[in-house]
Design an enzyme around this catalytic site. Sequence first.
Site, PDB file in Angstrom:
ATOM      1  N   ALA A   1      59.983  56.701  14.016  1.00 56.99           N
ATOM      2  CA  ALA A   1      60.839  57.109  14.815  1.00 56.99           C
ATOM      3  C   ALA A   1      62.177  57.974  14.182  1.00 56.99           C
ATOM      4  O   ALA A   1      62.976  57.449  13.579  1.00 56.99           O
ATOM      5  CB  ALA A   1      61.058  56.851  16.093  1.00 56.99           C
TER       6      ALA A   1
ATOM      7  N   TYR B   1      74.075  57.792  11.801  1.00 60.63           N
ATOM      8  CA  TYR B   1      72.697  58.035  11.866  1.00 60.63           C
ATOM      9  C   TYR B   1      71.567  59.581  11.476  1.00 60.63           C
ATOM     10  O   TYR B   1      71.011  59.238  10.520  1.00 60.63           O
ATOM     11  CB  TYR B   1      73.013  58.006  13.618  1.00 60.63           C
ATOM     12  CG  TYR B   1      71.870  58.169  14.480  1.00 60.63           C
ATOM     13  CD1 TYR B   1      71.001  56.867  14.948  1.00 60.63           C
ATOM     14  CD2 TYR B   1      71.347  59.837  15.275  1.00 60.63           C
ATOM     15  CE1 TYR B   1      69.389  57.399  15.559  1.00 60.63           C
ATOM     16  CE2 TYR B   1      70.083  59.792  16.056  1.00 60.63           C
ATOM     17  CZ  TYR B   1      69.306  58.527  16.094  1.00 60.63           C
ATOM     18  OH  TYR B   1      67.985  58.365  16.854  1.00 60.63           O
TER      19      TYR B   1
ATOM     20  N   THR C   1      70.723  46.567  20.025  1.00 56.45           N
ATOM     21  CA  THR C   1      70.548  47.474  21.545  1.00 56.45           C
ATOM     22  C   THR C   1      70.557  47.865  22.938  1.00 56.45           C
ATOM     23  O   THR C   1      70.361  48.365  23.400  1.00 56.45           O
ATOM     24  CB  THR C   1      71.208  48.555  20.515  1.00 56.45           C
ATOM     25  OG1 THR C   1      70.098  49.340  20.267  1.00 56.45           O
ATOM     26  CG2 THR C   1      72.482  49.257  19.621  1.00 56.45           C
TER      27      THR C   1
ATOM     28  N   THR D   1      65.168  61.773  25.093  1.00 58.54           N
ATOM     29  CA  THR D   1      63.984  61.119  26.232  1.00 58.54           C
ATOM     30  C   THR D   1      65.204  60.380  26.767  1.00 58.54           C
ATOM     31  O   THR D   1      66.259  60.502  26.627  1.00 58.54           O
ATOM     32  CB  THR D   1      63.269  60.145  24.963  1.00 58.54           C
ATOM     33  OG1 THR D   1      62.504  61.376  24.439  1.00 58.54           O
ATOM     34  CG2 THR D   1      62.460  59.596  26.033  1.00 58.54           C
TER      35      THR D   1
ATOM     36  N   GLY E   1      63.816  47.820  22.605  1.00 53.88           N
ATOM     37  CA  GLY E   1      64.754  49.694  23.201  1.00 53.88           C
ATOM     38  C   GLY E   1      64.423  49.824  24.469  1.00 53.88           C
ATOM     39  O   GLY E   1      63.304  49.629  24.529  1.00 53.88           O
TER      40      GLY E   1
ATOM     41  N   VAL F   1      62.937  52.928  24.435  1.00 56.78           N
ATOM     42  CA  VAL F   1      61.783  53.917  24.087  1.00 56.78           C
ATOM     43  C   VAL F   1      60.731  53.210  23.682  1.00 56.78           C
ATOM     44  O   VAL F   1      59.584  52.303  24.112  1.00 56.78           O
ATOM     45  CB  VAL F   1      61.481  54.861  23.260  1.00 56.78           C
ATOM     46  CG1 VAL F   1      59.710  55.570  22.744  1.00 56.78           C
ATOM     47  CG2 VAL F   1      62.852  56.295  23.332  1.00 56.78           C
TER      48      VAL F   1
ATOM     49  N   ASP G   1      66.490  40.935  12.062  1.00 63.58           N
ATOM     50  CA  ASP G   1      66.878  42.411  12.498  1.00 63.58           C
ATOM     51  C   ASP G   1      65.675  42.828  10.876  1.00 63.58           C
ATOM     52  O   ASP G   1      65.553  41.889  10.143  1.00 63.58           O
ATOM     53  CB  ASP G   1      68.202  41.408  11.566  1.00 63.58           C
ATOM     54  CG  ASP G   1      68.419  43.447  10.644  1.00 63.58           C
ATOM     55  OD1 ASP G   1      67.994  43.823  10.628  1.00 63.58           O
ATOM     56  OD2 ASP G   1      69.999  42.870  10.749  1.00 63.58           O
ATOM     57  N   VAL G   2      65.394  44.312  11.039  1.00 65.53           N
ATOM     58  CA  VAL G   2      64.910  44.470  10.077  1.00 65.53           C
ATOM     59  C   VAL G   2      65.231  44.592   8.547  1.00 65.53           C
ATOM     60  O   VAL G   2      64.527  44.555   7.443  1.00 65.53           O
ATOM     61  CB  VAL G   2      63.766  46.165  10.983  1.00 65.53           C
ATOM     62  CG1 VAL G   2      63.064  45.568  11.973  1.00 65.53           C
ATOM     63  CG2 VAL G   2      64.649  46.934  11.205  1.00 65.53           C
TER      64      VAL G   2
ATOM     65  N   ASN H   1      61.445  48.195   4.703  1.00 64.50           N
ATOM     66  CA  ASN H   1      60.800  46.472   4.882  1.00 64.50           C
ATOM     67  C   ASN H   1      59.742  46.945   5.880  1.00 64.50           C
ATOM     68  O   ASN H   1      58.685  46.407   5.828  1.00 64.50           O
ATOM     69  CB  ASN H   1      61.700  45.492   5.212  1.00 64.50           C
ATOM     70  CG  ASN H   1      62.348  44.578   4.976  1.00 64.50           C
ATOM     71  OD1 ASN H   1      62.061  45.134   3.426  1.00 64.50           O
ATOM     72  ND2 ASN H   1      63.784  44.400   5.373  1.00 64.50           N
TER      73      ASN H   1
HETATM   74  P1  NAD Z   1      67.177  51.982  22.077  1.00 69.77           P
HETATM   75  O1  NAD Z   1      68.898  51.057  21.463  1.00 69.77           O
HETATM   76  O2  NAD Z   1      67.219  51.684  23.738  1.00 69.77           O
HETATM   77  O3  NAD Z   1      66.351  51.120  21.297  1.00 69.77           O
HETATM   78  C1  NAD Z   1      66.260  50.706  20.163  1.00 69.77           C
HETATM   79  C2  NAD Z   1      66.019  49.508  20.046  1.00 69.77           C
HETATM   80  O4  NAD Z   1      66.189  48.627  17.968  1.00 69.77           O
HETATM   81  C3  NAD Z   1      67.143  48.173  20.480  1.00 69.77           C
HETATM   82  O5  NAD Z   1      65.647  46.956  20.876  1.00 69.77           O
HETATM   83  C4  NAD Z   1      67.814  47.380  19.224  1.00 69.77           C
HETATM   84  O6  NAD Z   1      67.505  46.447  19.629  1.00 69.77           O
HETATM   85  C5  NAD Z   1      66.838  47.150  18.446  1.00 69.77           C
HETATM   86  N1  NAD Z   1      67.079  47.701  17.438  1.00 69.77           N
HETATM   87  C6  NAD Z   1      68.764  47.897  16.411  1.00 69.77           C
HETATM   88  N2  NAD Z   1      68.635  47.567  14.810  1.00 69.77           N
HETATM   89  C7  NAD Z   1      67.454  46.996  14.707  1.00 69.77           C
HETATM   90  C8  NAD Z   1      67.798  46.155  13.466  1.00 69.77           C
HETATM   91  N3  NAD Z   1      67.867  46.034  12.841  1.00 69.77           N
HETATM   92  N4  NAD Z   1      66.246  45.165  13.640  1.00 69.77           N
HETATM   93  C9  NAD Z   1      65.966  44.892  14.873  1.00 69.77           C
HETATM   94  N5  NAD Z   1      66.107  45.802  16.218  1.00 69.77           N
HETATM   95  C10 NAD Z   1      67.198  46.829  15.734  1.00 69.77           C
HETATM   96  O7  NAD Z   1      66.917  52.829  21.699  1.00 69.77           O
HETATM   97  P2  NAD Z   1      66.093  54.002  21.700  1.00 69.77           P
HETATM   98  O8  NAD Z   1      66.402  55.490  22.441  1.00 69.77           O
HETATM   99  O9  NAD Z   1      65.125  53.213  22.527  1.00 69.77           O
HETATM  100  O10 NAD Z   1      65.967  55.002  20.383  1.00 69.77           O
HETATM  101  C11 NAD Z   1      64.611  54.032  19.756  1.00 69.77           C
HETATM  102  C12 NAD Z   1      64.234  55.150  18.898  1.00 69.77           C
HETATM  103  O11 NAD Z   1      63.729  56.253  19.335  1.00 69.77           O
HETATM  104  C13 NAD Z   1      65.478  55.105  17.684  1.00 69.77           C
HETATM  105  O12 NAD Z   1      64.760  55.141  16.260  1.00 69.77           O
HETATM  106  C14 NAD Z   1      65.489  55.824  17.805  1.00 69.77           C
HETATM  107  O13 NAD Z   1      65.968  56.790  16.540  1.00 69.77           O
HETATM  108  C15 NAD Z   1      64.524  57.340  18.331  1.00 69.77           C
HETATM  109  N6  NAD Z   1      64.657  58.262  19.225  1.00 69.77           N
HETATM  110  C16 NAD Z   1      65.069  58.186  20.667  1.00 69.77           C
HETATM  111  C17 NAD Z   1      65.472  59.218  21.093  1.00 69.77           C
HETATM  112  C18 NAD Z   1      66.069  58.812  22.596  1.00 69.77           C
HETATM  113  O14 NAD Z   1      66.207  59.825  22.888  1.00 69.77           O
HETATM  114  N7  NAD Z   1      65.609  57.956  22.989  1.00 69.77           N
HETATM  115  C19 NAD Z   1      65.623  60.416  20.788  1.00 69.77           C
HETATM  116  C20 NAD Z   1      65.050  60.458  19.210  1.00 69.77           C
HETATM  117  C21 NAD Z   1      65.293  59.340  18.324  1.00 69.77           C
END
Ligand code: NAD
Length: 320
Positions: free
Chosen positions: A123, A154, A44, A184, A19, A21, A65-66, A108
Site C-alpha cells: 500500500a 511518511y 493507530t 480514501t 485500521g 482500509v 509490530d511488523v 519483513n
Molecule cells: P489506519 O491508521 O487506519 O490503519 C493503519 C493500521 O496499521 C492501523 O491499524 C495501525 O494500528 C497499523 N499499524 C501501524 N503501524 C504498524 C506496525 N508497525 N505494525 C503493525 N501494525 C501497524 O490508516 P489507513 O487509512 O487505513 O491506511 C492504511 C494503509 O493505506 C497505510 O499503509 C496508508 O499509508 C495507506 N493509504 C491510505 C490512504 C487513505 O486515504 N486512507 C491513502 C493512501 C495510502
Amino acid sequence: MSTAISRTWEHAVVTGGAGFVGSHLCSALLAAGAAVTCVDDFSTGRPENVTPLLERPGFTLVRADVAEGLPVVRPPDLVLHFASPASPADYLRLPLHTMEAGSSGTRNTLRLAREAGARFVLASTSEVYGDPRQHPQEERYWGNVNPVGPRSVYDEAKRFGEALTTAHAEAHGIDTCIVRLFNTYGPRMRGHDGRAVPTFVRQALAGEPLTVTGDGRQTRSLCYVDDTVAGVLAAAAHGMRGPVNIGNPSEITMLDLARLVIELTGSGSGVHYIERPVDDPAVRCPDITLARDKLGWEPRVGAEEGLRRTIAWFRAEAGH
Ligand code: NAD
C-alpha cells in the site's frame, strides 16, 4: 463492487488489518472465501474494527509490530502490507514508528511473501507525488517531495518502501505489486484522526464550525473505501507489478467539501478558516487510465453517496 478481475486466495495476510482500509480489506477477503490473518499493533487501528470478524471462520488476529517481525504460522498465498500510520496527525505524532513500518516493516512482509512464494501488495500513496507539478498525477510522474519537511517521515518511508519492493522483485523474483492509494474515506475512520472527511463530519454533527485550512481552494480527490478495496483486490488478482494509481479522479476543493458535508448533515455549522499545514499539497488528482485499461476498475460511488454512508456511520457511532 467495481472489480472486473478477480482471483481466489486461500490465505491472505493483511498487515494493518485493524485500521480503516485494512479492516474493510479483511472483510472483503473473508467474503471472497479466503482465510485472513490480520497483523496489527493497534498503534493507530481500533480493536472494534476487527472484533466482529473474530467470530468468522478463517479469521486470525495477531498483535505484532511488523517492524519487529511477523509471527505468522500458516503460509499465505497473498500478503498485503497496509501497516503504517496514514493520517498526518498520526505520522507527525509517530515519526520514527512510521519510518520503521515503511522500511523494516516492508522488509519483513517481503520476507514473509518470499518464504511462502506469495503475491505481495504494497500500500503506497499519492503522497509519493508530494506537492505535484503535474496534474493529474500519472504513475510515470516522479513527484515533488521535500525530503526534510514535516511530511517526509511518511512520504519518504513510502517512497523507500516502493524502492525496497522493486529491489526484492528484481533480486529474489518475488511477485510484487505497488498500489498508490489516493485519499480514501468511509466508515471506521476515527473522528479525530485529522483527515478532512472525518473532521468535517464530526464537527458538523456536533454543530461546531468546520475548520478549513488556508483559503480552502486546495483540492483532493476522494475515493469511497469500497471502491479502493475493489481496486486493491483487482490489482492483487492481476499479475501487474505497478505502480498503479487507485483513486477517484473527481476533484473537490476543501471548501466545497465542507459545504457539502454541512448540507448532507443538515448542520447549522459554519466554516472557520485556520492555518494551512507546511508542505500541504495544493492539488491532488489521480490519472487512473492504467487501472481502467489493465484492471477494468474505476470508482463507482460518487461523493454524495459516499458521504451519506459515512455520515450515517458516524451518526450511529456517536449516537446522534
Ligand atoms: P489506519 O491508521 O487506519 O490503519 C493503519 C493500521 O496499521 C492501523 O491499524 C495501525 O494500528 C497499523 N499499524 C501501524 N503501524 C504498524 C506496525 N508497525 N505494525 C503493525 N501494525 C501497524 O490508516 P489507513 O487509512 O487505513 O491506511 C492504511 C494503509 O493505506 C497505510 O499503509 C496508508 O499509508 C495507506 N493509504 C491510505 C490512504 C487513505 O486515504 N486512507 C491513502 C493512501 C495510502
